[in-house]
Design an enzyme around this catalytic site. Structure first.
Site, PDB file in Angstrom:
ATOM      1  N   LEU A  84       1.008  -1.115   0.074  1.00 37.66           N
ATOM      2  CA  LEU A  84       0.123  -0.035   0.107  1.00 37.66           C
ATOM      3  C   LEU A  84       0.764   0.935   0.108  1.00 37.66           C
ATOM      4  O   LEU A  84       1.765   1.715   0.593  1.00 37.66           O
ATOM      5  CB  LEU A  84      -0.598  -0.139   0.996  1.00 37.66           C
ATOM      6  CG  LEU A  84      -1.906  -0.947   1.182  1.00 37.66           C
ATOM      7  CD1 LEU A  84      -2.711  -1.169   2.454  1.00 37.66           C
ATOM      8  CD2 LEU A  84      -2.283  -0.639   0.513  1.00 37.66           C
ATOM      9  N   GLU A 113      -9.214  -0.212   9.792  1.00 33.44           N
ATOM     10  CA  GLU A 113      -8.222  -1.157  10.777  1.00 33.44           C
ATOM     11  C   GLU A 113      -6.445  -1.160  11.017  1.00 33.44           C
ATOM     12  O   GLU A 113      -5.999   0.021  10.154  1.00 33.44           O
ATOM     13  CB  GLU A 113      -8.056  -2.112   9.342  1.00 33.44           C
ATOM     14  CG  GLU A 113      -8.948  -3.020   8.600  1.00 33.44           C
ATOM     15  CD  GLU A 113      -9.126  -3.926   7.756  1.00 33.44           C
ATOM     16  OE1 GLU A 113      -7.874  -4.709   7.481  1.00 33.44           O
ATOM     17  OE2 GLU A 113     -10.414  -4.061   6.502  1.00 33.44           O
ATOM     18  N   LYS A 115      -2.617  -1.771  11.303  1.00 29.54           N
ATOM     19  CA  LYS A 115      -2.336  -2.554  10.336  1.00 29.54           C
ATOM     20  C   LYS A 115      -1.016  -3.333  11.644  1.00 29.54           C
ATOM     21  O   LYS A 115      -0.077  -2.467  12.099  1.00 29.54           O
ATOM     22  CB  LYS A 115      -1.066  -1.145   9.825  1.00 29.54           C
ATOM     23  CG  LYS A 115       0.030  -1.784   8.526  1.00 29.54           C
ATOM     24  CD  LYS A 115       0.198  -0.605   7.576  1.00 29.54           C
ATOM     25  CE  LYS A 115       1.074  -1.169   6.873  1.00 29.54           C
ATOM     26  NZ  LYS A 115       2.039  -2.048   6.057  1.00 29.54           N
ATOM     27  N   ASP A 117       2.148  -4.893  12.398  1.00 26.98           N
ATOM     28  CA  ASP A 117       3.063  -5.096  12.270  1.00 26.98           C
ATOM     29  C   ASP A 117       3.374  -6.398  11.856  1.00 26.98           C
ATOM     30  O   ASP A 117       4.336  -7.429  13.143  1.00 26.98           O
ATOM     31  CB  ASP A 117       4.580  -4.448  13.462  1.00 26.98           C
ATOM     32  CG  ASP A 117       5.523  -3.995  12.580  1.00 26.98           C
ATOM     33  OD1 ASP A 117       5.659  -4.552  11.771  1.00 26.98           O
ATOM     34  OD2 ASP A 117       6.475  -3.444  13.391  1.00 26.98           O
ATOM     35  N   TYR A 236      -7.497 -10.308   6.816  1.00 25.36           N
ATOM     36  CA  TYR A 236      -8.135  -9.260   6.488  1.00 25.36           C
ATOM     37  C   TYR A 236      -8.191  -8.394   5.071  1.00 25.36           C
ATOM     38  O   TYR A 236      -8.594  -7.880   4.395  1.00 25.36           O
ATOM     39  CB  TYR A 236      -6.956  -7.936   6.854  1.00 25.36           C
ATOM     40  CG  TYR A 236      -5.356  -8.028   5.912  1.00 25.36           C
ATOM     41  CD1 TYR A 236      -5.243  -7.968   4.919  1.00 25.36           C
ATOM     42  CD2 TYR A 236      -5.157  -7.973   7.919  1.00 25.36           C
ATOM     43  CE1 TYR A 236      -4.275  -8.037   4.849  1.00 25.36           C
ATOM     44  CE2 TYR A 236      -3.270  -8.602   7.256  1.00 25.36           C
ATOM     45  CZ  TYR A 236      -3.143  -8.146   5.503  1.00 25.36           C
ATOM     46  OH  TYR A 236      -1.614  -8.160   5.726  1.00 25.36           O
ATOM     47  N   LYS A 323       0.856   5.199   8.836  1.00 21.72           N
ATOM     48  CA  LYS A 323       1.946   4.751   9.100  1.00 21.72           C
ATOM     49  C   LYS A 323       2.158   6.315  10.684  1.00 21.72           C
ATOM     50  O   LYS A 323       2.144   7.487  10.830  1.00 21.72           O
ATOM     51  CB  LYS A 323       3.115   4.634   9.021  1.00 21.72           C
ATOM     52  CG  LYS A 323       3.002   3.746   8.013  1.00 21.72           C
ATOM     53  CD  LYS A 323       4.225   2.782   8.301  1.00 21.72           C
ATOM     54  CE  LYS A 323       4.623   1.725   7.021  1.00 21.72           C
ATOM     55  NZ  LYS A 323       5.729   1.225   7.382  1.00 21.72           N
ATOM     56  N   CYS A 417      35.150  16.862  36.687  1.00 20.48           N
ATOM     57  CA  CYS A 417      35.344  15.342  36.293  1.00 20.48           C
ATOM     58  C   CYS A 417      33.728  15.181  37.666  1.00 20.48           C
ATOM     59  O   CYS A 417      34.037  16.125  39.208  1.00 20.48           O
ATOM     60  CB  CYS A 417      35.946  14.366  36.726  1.00 20.48           C
ATOM     61  SG  CYS A 417      35.278  12.835  37.528  1.00 20.48           S
ATOM     62  N   CYS A 420      35.592  12.369  40.830  1.00 20.56           N
ATOM     63  CA  CYS A 420      37.186  13.137  40.722  1.00 20.56           C
ATOM     64  C   CYS A 420      37.617  14.777  41.151  1.00 20.56           C
ATOM     65  O   CYS A 420      38.583  15.153  41.100  1.00 20.56           O
ATOM     66  CB  CYS A 420      38.496  12.359  40.270  1.00 20.56           C
ATOM     67  SG  CYS A 420      38.871  12.843  39.663  1.00 20.56           S
ATOM     68  N   CYS A 435      37.652  12.811  31.574  1.00 25.21           N
ATOM     69  CA  CYS A 435      38.336  13.584  32.970  1.00 25.21           C
ATOM     70  C   CYS A 435      40.051  12.584  32.721  1.00 25.21           C
ATOM     71  O   CYS A 435      40.411  11.194  32.868  1.00 25.21           O
ATOM     72  CB  CYS A 435      37.765  12.541  33.572  1.00 25.21           C
ATOM     73  SG  CYS A 435      38.885  11.860  35.049  1.00 25.21           S
ATOM     74  N   CYS A 441      40.855   8.169  39.231  1.00 22.77           N
ATOM     75  CA  CYS A 441      39.172   8.219  39.117  1.00 22.77           C
ATOM     76  C   CYS A 441      38.512   6.829  39.598  1.00 22.77           C
ATOM     77  O   CYS A 441      39.048   6.498  38.395  1.00 22.77           O
ATOM     78  CB  CYS A 441      38.872   9.078  37.690  1.00 22.77           C
ATOM     79  SG  CYS A 441      37.090   9.716  38.028  1.00 22.77           S
TER      80      CYS A 441
HETATM   81  S1  IVH Z   1      -4.924  -4.849   3.177  1.00 23.50           S
HETATM   82  C1  IVH Z   1      -4.680  -4.811  -1.558  1.00 23.50           C
HETATM   83  N1  IVH Z   1      -4.953  -4.622   5.824  1.00 23.50           N
HETATM   84  O1  IVH Z   1       0.365  -3.948   5.467  1.00 23.50           O
HETATM   85  C2  IVH Z   1      -4.380  -4.616  -0.155  1.00 23.50           C
HETATM   86  N2  IVH Z   1      -2.459  -4.969   4.572  1.00 23.50           N
HETATM   87  O2  IVH Z   1       1.706  -2.000   2.798  1.00 23.50           O
HETATM   88  C3  IVH Z   1      -3.651  -5.672   0.476  1.00 23.50           C
HETATM   89  N3  IVH Z   1      -1.120  -4.743   7.020  1.00 23.50           N
HETATM   90  O3  IVH Z   1       1.415  -6.387   2.783  1.00 23.50           O
HETATM   91  C4  IVH Z   1      -3.433  -5.382   2.144  1.00 23.50           C
HETATM   92  N4  IVH Z   1      -2.104  -5.126   8.451  1.00 23.50           N
HETATM   93  O4  IVH Z   1       1.254  -6.770   4.637  1.00 23.50           O
HETATM   94  C5  IVH Z   1      -3.620  -4.702   4.656  1.00 23.50           C
HETATM   95  N5  IVH Z   1      -5.468  -4.568   8.189  1.00 23.50           N
HETATM   96  C6  IVH Z   1      -4.528  -4.509   6.760  1.00 23.50           C
HETATM   97  C7  IVH Z   1      -2.981  -4.325   7.342  1.00 23.50           C
HETATM   98  C8  IVH Z   1      -2.022  -5.526   6.302  1.00 23.50           C
HETATM   99  C9  IVH Z   1      -0.858  -5.122   8.163  1.00 23.50           C
HETATM  100  C10 IVH Z   1       0.366  -5.370   6.362  1.00 23.50           C
HETATM  101  C11 IVH Z   1       0.482  -6.032   4.702  1.00 23.50           C
HETATM  102  C12 IVH Z   1       0.348  -5.780   3.442  1.00 23.50           C
HETATM  103  C13 IVH Z   1       1.072  -3.860   4.096  1.00 23.50           C
HETATM  104  C14 IVH Z   1       0.466  -2.790   2.612  1.00 23.50           C
END
Ligand code: IVH
Length: 689
Positions: A84, A113, A115, A117, A236, A323, A417, A420, A435, A441
């Site tokens: 994305l 939603e 994201k 990690d 997702y 992000k 210092c 000392c 020092c 020291c």
């Molecule tokens: S949707 C075309 N939903 O983020 C839609 N991605 O840079 C594809 N990711 O490759 C992704 N949480 O690894 C989607 N709730 C979420 C996500 C999610 C993490 C990651 C995923 C994706 C990257 C996008």
């Protein structure tokens, strides 16, 4: 920017970003943050747009990551796995919203939603059965990690309910919960400790965060091992030839009914303001989640509208990710204290009013040196923004000037210092204050002894920092040579305070006294080059110590050497030579060395080491990669003993790459591209015989 400068910059950015992709996807050990990566990528994108004819075929801007690993079957994705577009500000998010509206009008809604990690995964189901799970790879094909994914309890192998298509793919994110990560990393730390790794090596080997741990786990070849490291997965996104619903949100509900784990934190938002509320809410809440998120994903909800918006070459136009930046918090500077290291180097530390940041209480932040205090223009009791990125110690990023008291005085750097009271010095061209009272020291004296006994130095592991401090407090040792005078009678029953708590005491018993004395005695066998490192001469690390030992053979010859003689040794130079001559010009140090000599410490190279030395490889550099019939360390030693030099990475100036089994393909490619001779172990042996 003119074309020549642009070419240089594009080449540099392409090379750097390719390396970062490799660190992230293949090694699971990134060295920069996502944000820093994106900044570099955007810079490259901008330059490429200006100079399209300079774009590399394999430019990182044209590819989607790339985590293909040897040993897994590769499978092509039926629907490419795209990434994305990223945004970091509300302004950029508004721009996205404007683009969407321009294309489809304003009658639509979003789904916001978290994201997660982790690592993207695509799982195929046929007739309700899990048949395949594939990583993102390069976006068009990935690794078949089905066996590993089947170990994840929340990924159903058989779907329940009804209405799922005969064949479909579901996408999601594999991750590890924070608690699991901490527990497993802790166990791994114990394992490494038992194997004898020191703190720095352990720090390097441990996974840096849950994402890296999950990635390392998913790529393991042995699924029984994977099963011991519990992973989790949120799903997702559904891809199917016949859509299962009209909207993304409806599909998520269906997926849940069929037994998939769908996050409860997805929301339908009527407009971009509601999306922003969602983003702000989770920015505050994210520390209380059991897993890590790095942002929020925003998707246009209706499938028909997604279709209308379509895709760019890399990303869907109907989705974007926001992000989160590193978290920061405001706190007040209470005072600045100064720590004294074993070499006398002074580190200023900001003591702050305790605040919560990213799940931990922050009380201190490093200020690095006087220039940093100057850069921030710190004043007394300033309000400062503190940031914490990944596992890095907190740092002050800026001062809130609006909150500064008008009468506040500018911070002036300590003159003396703190331990000392000796006036501090700052040599020209150096960032740090020192020092200079090396032999009087306390933290320097104790620090030097601690360094001396370290694993890579004299390796006296029966003595810990607390015991050293205790022996120093009791007046039994003033420098490391005194360790060799310690007797059983002096140590037995000795009581000393432990840590900062005055009431906590430790007393030495028979067994630990025996261990201490044996450890000290054993250290007399430690070879000269490590003794030289153990002395703790400024700028003399392990590599420099080795070079000096090899060149001069005995400590007496180093003591007698001129500054110029030392500086002329390959890669030593003036600065190190200054430190070495300064150290040996000090009578107190010479006394210590004479004492070590009397006690039988190795202050010259072993005879056999002297005999086996040649200069057949003089001034030649080598990189050793892969596995060999002898250990890599032995091979490296052979290189050194014959006058060659070991280097850690491939560059144009490398003379030979010695390739063993299982060498990484990247290295091979890089060496071939640069035309560096690649030789086998046998060919190398011929060179030295
Ligand atoms: S949707 C075309 N939903 O983020 C839609 N991605 O840079 C594809 N990711 O490759 C992704 N949480 O690894 C989607 N709730 C979420 C996500 C999610 C993490 C990651 C995923 C994706 C990257 C996008």
């Amino acid at each position: 920017m003119d074309e020549t400068a642009a070419k240089l910059k594009i080449d540099k950015l392409t090379e750097e970003l390719t390396q970062h992709n490799y660190n992230y996807y293949i090694l699971s050990q990134p060295t920069i943050s996502d944000f820093e990566f994106d900044v570099l990528l955007k810079e490259l994108e901008k330059l490429e747009a200006e100079f399209p004819h300079l774009v590399h075929i394999n430019s990182p801007t044209q590819k989607v990551g790339g985590d293909i690993t040897k040993g897994f079957k590769q499978v092509a994705h039926k629907y490419p796995m795209l990434s994305l577009g990223n945004t970091y500000s509300e302004e950029e998010l508004n721009d996205f919203d404007d683009r969407v509206k321009k294309s489809i009008g304003s009658n639509f809604n979003y789904v916001a939603e978290l994201k997660f990690d982790g690592l993207a995964i695509s799982i195929t189901y046929e007739k309700g059965q899990l048949i395949r799970a594939v990583t993102r790879g390069d976006g068009t094909k990935g690794d078949d990690v089905t066996a590993n994914v089947k170990t994840i309890k929340t990924v159903p192998q058989q779907l329940k309910g009804e209405g799922y298509p005969d064949t479909f793919e579901i996408r999601g994110e594999i991750f590890m919960h924070r608690k699991t990560f901490e527990k497993l990393n802790d166990e791994y730390r114990q394992e490494l400790l038992l194997k004898g790794y020191d703190d720095d090596e352990i720090k390097e080997r441990l996974y840096k965060n849950p994402r890296n741990f999950a990635s390392g786990t998913l790529k393991m070849q042995d699924s029984a091992e994977v099963a011991k490291r519990p992973l989790d997965c949120f799903l997702y996104f559904i891809y199917s030839d016949n859509q299962v619903a009209d909207s993304h949100y409806q599909s998520l509900i269906k997926a849940k009914e069929w037994g998939f784990q769908v996050s409860e934190h997805a929301r339908v938002c009527q407009n971009i303001q509601e999306v922003m509320d969602f983003i702000r809410f989770y920015d505050k809440q994210r520390e209380s989640l059991s897993f890590e998120i790095d942002g929020v994903v925003i998707k246009v909800n209706q499938y028909a509208q997604q279709l209308e918006l379509g895709f760019t070459a890399k990303n869907p136009r109907w989705a974007i990710s926001y992000k989160y930046k590193a978290q920061s918090v405001l706190s007040q500077l209470e005072k600045i204290t100064y720590q004294v290291g074993r070499t006398g180097a002074i580190t200023p530390v900001a003591n702050l009013t305790p605040v919560q940041l990213a799940g931990t209480t922050v009380k201190r932040a490093s200020l690095y040196n006087a220039d940093e205090i100057e850069r921030l223009d710190l004043h007394e009791n300033d309000w400062v923004y503190v940031e914490k990125g990944g596992e890095i110690i907190p740092k002050i990023v800026s001062v809130n000037l609006l909150k500064r008291n008008v009468n506040a005085l500018k911070i002036t750097y300590a003159l003396n210092c703190p331990e000392c009271n000796t006036p501090l010095i700052r040599r020209e061209g150096e960032a740090l204050h020192y020092c200079p009272n090396e032999n009087g020291c306390q933290p320097q004296l104790i620090g030097k002894i601690e360094h001396f006994i370290g694993r890579r130095a004299m390796n006296i592991d029966s003595l810990g920092s607390e015991t050293v401090a205790g022996l120093y407090q009791k007046g039994l040792i003033k420098n490391y040579a005194d360790l060799y005078d310690l007797t059983f009678d002096q140590l037995i029953g000795l009581e000393f305070e432990v840590g900062e708590d005055e009431k906590k005491k430790r007393s030495l018993k028979d067994k630990s006294v025996d261990n201490i004395l044996t450890g000290i005695n054993e250290s007399k066998k430690v070879p000269f080059e490590r003794v030289l490192f153990a002395l703790g001469i400024r700028m003399v690390g392990e590599t420099v110590a080795k070079k000096l030992a090899k060149h001069f053979i005995t400590i007496d010859k180093i003591i007698a050497a001129t500054r110029e003689e030392i500086a002329s040794i390959y890669e030593i130079g003036d600065k190190i030579a200054d430190q070495v001559t300064r150290y040996f010009a000090d009578g107190a140090n010479i006394n210590t060395i004479n004492k070590l000599k009397l006690k039988g410490i190795q202050l010259a190279l072993h005879e056999d080491e002297q005999l086996n030395r040649t200069d057949k490889l003089a001034a030649k550099s080598f990189l050793v990669s892969g596995t060999f019939t002898i250990s890599r360390d032995e091979l490296k030693k052979l290189i050194e003993n014959n006058g060659g030099r070991n280097v850690g990475s491939i560059s144009k100036s490398l003379n030979y790459l010695i390739a063993g089994d299982k060498m990484g393909p990247e290295k091979l490619k890089k060496a071939t591209d640069l035309g560096i001779p690649i030789i086998s172990e046998e060919q190398f042996m011929e060179m030295i015989h």
